[in-house]
Motif scaffolding. Structure first.
Motif, mmCIF file in Angstrom:
data_model
loop_
_atom_site.group_PDB
_atom_site.id
_atom_site.type_symbol
_atom_site.label_atom_id
_atom_site.label_comp_id
_atom_site.label_asym_id
_atom_site.label_seq_id
_atom_site.Cartn_x
_atom_site.Cartn_y
_atom_site.Cartn_z
ATOM 1 N N HIS A 141 25.213 -38.703 -31.038
ATOM 2 C CA HIS A 141 24.270 -39.614 -31.676
ATOM 3 C C HIS A 141 22.845 -39.123 -31.408
ATOM 4 O O HIS A 141 22.575 -38.493 -30.397
ATOM 5 N N GLY B 251 27.699 -42.310 -27.956
ATOM 6 C CA GLY B 251 27.506 -42.642 -29.358
ATOM 7 C C GLY B 251 26.577 -43.836 -29.497
ATOM 8 O O GLY B 251 26.239 -44.507 -28.516
ATOM 9 N N ARG C 118 29.958 -41.835 -35.877
ATOM 10 C CA ARG C 118 30.576 -41.143 -34.755
ATOM 11 C C ARG C 118 29.491 -40.575 -33.866
ATOM 12 O O ARG C 118 28.385 -40.327 -34.334
#
Length: 388
Positions: free
Chosen positions: A143, A177, A183
């Motif tokens: 992320h 994440g 995802r």
């Protein structure tokens, strides 16, 4: 005015002390010089006798260019530098109008946070003082990726060094994440132990620290063990993790409005079922998590996470989760300043600190929603907002 007195209906010092009715304090050359004094005859007076006065607020976790209600936050960060500097300007104004006089920026591409920090310090634009991290450290499969990625221990070190060379104050690293991307999962760990340890080592070389985006899972355990200072978000922390963080004098920074406010993630990104499920699950858990945090005595602060102007909503969420109104005020003032490493300069109405203060219509100790009624904002003794 180089010297003036401030008269208040109610003075809240930001340290959790008993509020002072009809409080008075003195300001000279941007610094608070005396608190609890009498107004000298013939002196300049800022008469705020109809207002609650308290320190300027500290947004402990936000960005400059992101507007969550527009969706796809990482794509927004990837826009050209000039474009994102312009997009940041109204967001900065919203922060000021909400009473924020200090904000900690948790990653921007093109180093725009460092440029804007310098612009504010030089007086080119008005805004809160900025504590900046530069470009976020994010793994390719994790992320937080807009443009720059940091894979391998070598790239982590190199990009951190580049940030510090350009003037960063601390390191922002994305470990798990996130809620606003499909995802990976919010419990996954996108970095190895060696990469996290390398980041901590590089920060410590510069007498600084690492702040990590992390919701929960084994990545948090590694961060605790390797010397990370702050966990940002932390919705899924366990009791054992909270206890370990307390033992190591770590912090957690709550970010609630992006999860709960209707103009947050749900306004656009709920069209993605994976993101929607993450957010709804987070909403079920976070009150219990922060209840454990309050009970543990772990240090905490709050941030809007780009929900510009909604620091009052963050404070309201704290009280919904079990904090007292005074605790919420302290979290947004002196604790926020301590988080940012500027508590020697701001965060409380104390002699020797900057004259960063706000005037609120109503009494937030009785109704925390009064924090949405900020009418005046002073930074370093200079009036930047007047909504009377």
């Amino acid at each position: 005015m180089s010297k003036f007195f401030v008269k208040c209906k109610l003075l809240i010092d930001g340290m959790g002390s008993q509020p002072i009715e009809n409080g008075v304090f003195e300001v000279e050359n941007s610094i608070i010089t005396n608190v609890g004094v009498r107004v000298s005859e013939g002196s300049e007076v800022v008469d705020l006798s109809d207002y609650t006065v308290m320190p300027g607020l500290v947004d402990g976790h936000t960005h400059l260019s992101i507007v969550p209600s527009e969706g796809n936050q990482l794509e927004q960060m990837a826009l050209p530098a000039g474009r994102n500097i312009l997009r940041s300007l109204p967001n900065i104004r919203k922060q000021l109008q909400s009473g924020v006089t200090t904000m900690r920026i948790m990653g921007e591409e093109h180093y725009i946070d460092l440029d804007i920090k310098r612009g504010i310090a030089e007086g080119l634009i008005e805004g809160p003082r900025i504590i900046a991290s530069g470009i976020g450290i994010a793994a390719t499969n994790g992320h937080g990726v807009a443009i720059t990625t940091s894979d391998t221990e070598y790239e982590v070190r190199k990009n951190i060094r580049s940030n510090f060379r350009k003037g960063a104050d601390f390191v922002k690293m994305f470990i798990t994440g996130g809620m606003s991307s499909e995802r990976p999962s919010v419990n996954s760990c996108c970095y190895s132990r060696k990469e996290i340890a390398a980041a901590v080592e590089e920060a410590e070389r510069m007498d600084s620290y690492v702040a990590v985006h992390a919701h929960g899972g084994p990545g948090v355990d590694i961060c605790i063990e390797e010397g990370v200072r702050t966990i940002e978000h932390g919705a899924l922390l366990t009791q054992n993790q909270i206890n370990s963080m307390k033992e190591k004098n770590m912090w957690v920074v709550g970010t609630f409005s992006i999860m709960f406010h209707p103009t947050g993630i749900e306004m656009t990104d709920f069209s993605n079922p994976y993101i929607r499920e993450k957010v709804l699950n987070n909403r079920k858990i976070i009150k219990n998590t922060f209840g454990m945090i309050f009970d543990s005595g772990l240090s905490y602060a709050i941030g809007t996470d780009s929900m510009h102007g909604l620091i009052a909503y963050e404070m309201e969420c704290l009280t919904d989760f079990g904090a007292s109104n005074m605790d919420a005020i302290v979290a947004a003032t002196s604790m926020g300043a301590k988080l940012c490493g500027v508590d020697d300069k701001t965060g409380s109405i104390t002699a020797g600190k900057y004259a960063d203060f706000i005037a609120v219509l109503g009494n937030p100790l009785k109704d925390i929603r009064a924090m949405s009624n900020v009418k005046l904002v002073y930074k370093e003794g200079r009036k930047l907002v007047d909504e009377r």
